[in-house]
Enzyme design. Structure first.
Site, mmCIF file in Angstrom:
data_model
loop_
_atom_site.group_PDB
_atom_site.id
_atom_site.type_symbol
_atom_site.label_atom_id
_atom_site.label_comp_id
_atom_site.label_asym_id
_atom_site.label_seq_id
_atom_site.Cartn_x
_atom_site.Cartn_y
_atom_site.Cartn_z
ATOM 1 N N LYS A 140 -46.543 28.543 20.965
ATOM 2 C CA LYS A 140 -47.959 30.013 19.941
ATOM 3 C C LYS A 140 -49.180 30.437 21.239
ATOM 4 C CE LYS A 140 -47.709 26.714 15.821
ATOM 5 N NZ LYS A 140 -47.820 26.110 14.819
ATOM 6 N N TYR A 143 -42.982 31.988 8.499
ATOM 7 C CA TYR A 143 -43.751 30.889 7.549
ATOM 8 C C TYR A 143 -43.776 30.847 5.751
ATOM 9 C CZ TYR A 143 -45.792 29.246 12.185
ATOM 10 O OH TYR A 143 -45.550 29.250 13.044
ATOM 11 N N PHE A 162 -54.583 27.189 4.689
ATOM 12 C CA PHE A 162 -54.835 27.411 6.028
ATOM 13 C C PHE A 162 -53.390 28.838 6.143
ATOM 14 C CE2 PHE A 162 -50.953 24.472 5.170
ATOM 15 C CZ PHE A 162 -50.252 24.805 5.549
ATOM 16 N N ARG A 187 -38.359 17.929 18.096
ATOM 17 C CA ARG A 187 -39.119 17.135 16.817
ATOM 18 C C ARG A 187 -40.124 16.623 17.152
ATOM 19 N NH1 ARG A 187 -41.931 21.153 12.929
ATOM 20 N NH2 ARG A 187 -42.272 19.016 11.801
ATOM 21 N N THR A 237 -47.804 17.362 13.343
ATOM 22 C CA THR A 237 -48.291 18.892 13.001
ATOM 23 C C THR A 237 -49.838 18.317 13.246
ATOM 24 O OG1 THR A 237 -46.210 18.796 11.396
ATOM 25 C CG2 THR A 237 -48.907 19.936 11.238
ATOM 26 N N ARG A 266 -48.001 17.998 21.583
ATOM 27 C CA ARG A 266 -48.974 18.487 20.723
ATOM 28 C C ARG A 266 -50.327 16.559 21.228
ATOM 29 N NH1 ARG A 266 -46.497 19.863 15.259
ATOM 30 N NH2 ARG A 266 -46.411 22.253 15.433
ATOM 31 N N ASN A 307 -52.439 24.218 18.243
ATOM 32 C CA ASN A 307 -51.197 23.093 17.341
ATOM 33 C C ASN A 307 -49.503 23.787 18.927
ATOM 34 O OD1 ASN A 307 -49.197 24.195 16.042
ATOM 35 N ND2 ASN A 307 -49.466 22.536 14.486
ATOM 36 N N HIS A 309 -44.018 25.429 18.349
ATOM 37 C CA HIS A 309 -43.975 25.402 16.733
ATOM 38 C C HIS A 309 -42.041 25.461 17.132
ATOM 39 C CE1 HIS A 309 -41.310 26.821 13.052
ATOM 40 N NE2 HIS A 309 -40.802 26.835 13.938
ATOM 41 N N GLU A 352 -34.738 30.291 11.497
ATOM 42 C CA GLU A 352 -34.977 31.086 12.750
ATOM 43 C C GLU A 352 -34.780 31.954 13.774
ATOM 44 O OE1 GLU A 352 -37.715 27.904 13.184
ATOM 45 O OE2 GLU A 352 -38.245 27.712 11.255
#
Ligand code: DAT
Ligand code: MG
Length: 150
Positions: A10, A50, A58, A86, A92, A103, A113, A116, A127
């Site tokens: 990100k 998203y 948020f 993941r 998250t 993270r 964070n 993705h 995606e």
């Protein structure tokens, strides 16, 4: 089963110059990078990516954040790649993310964070096709895979 997933550093991760470290973590696990590009996410793409979060408190912030600077979009391939990435990314909310995860090691807030990662095989397919054209995903052999794969 060998499959593919979509990962994206990100804007905070790009600005903090940790793209290289993030790539290294997946490389050393034995996963294979099959597509990558530095790019800007348009508002339209952000909203599509998203869309499951539309209406949540948020959401507006999330769209604003992901479009606020360049991201580094990637496709990774490997055995159980969705679940493994993941796990390497961590929970998250960074306050719950274990040390040793991306993270857990790099950030403090859920709103910044770092990375993705697709959360299922289906979202990975969706995606990847949102962010990459077919000709941007490469197929190639890695000789070292004989020491990684059964
Ligand atoms: P993940 O990115 O782990 O798949 P998610 O799909 O639930 O998490 O949410 C997408 C992103 O939205 C997440 O990376 C950061 C943001 N987000 C999620 N929950 C949030 C919250 N409670 N407050 C602020 N931002 C949140
Ligand atoms: Mg998610």
């Amino acid at each position: 089963m060998v499959s593919k997933t979509f990962l994206m550093v990100k804007p905070d991760g790009v600005q903090r110059q940790i793209i290289g470290d993030i790539i290294s973590r997946f490389e050393r696990k034995g996963l294979q990078l099959v597509g990558a590009k530095l790019m800007r996410v348009t508002t339209e793409l952000a909203e599509e990516h998203y869309k499951e979060h539309k209406g949540k408190p948020f959401y507006e912030n999330l769209i604003q954040f992901i479009t606020s600077g360049p991201v580094f979009a990637m496709v990774w391939q490997g055995e159980n790649v969705v679940d493994i990435t993941r796990k390497l990314i961590g929970k998250t909310n960074p306050k719950d993310a274990e040390p040793g995860t991306i993270r857990g090691d790099y950030c403090l807030y859920v709103s910044k964070n770092i990375i993705h990662g697709s959360d299922s095989e289906e979202s990975a397919v969706r995606e990847i096709s949102l962010f990459f054209n077919e000709d941007e995903i490469l197929e190639y052999n890695k000789d070292i895979d004989v020491w990684i794969y059964k």
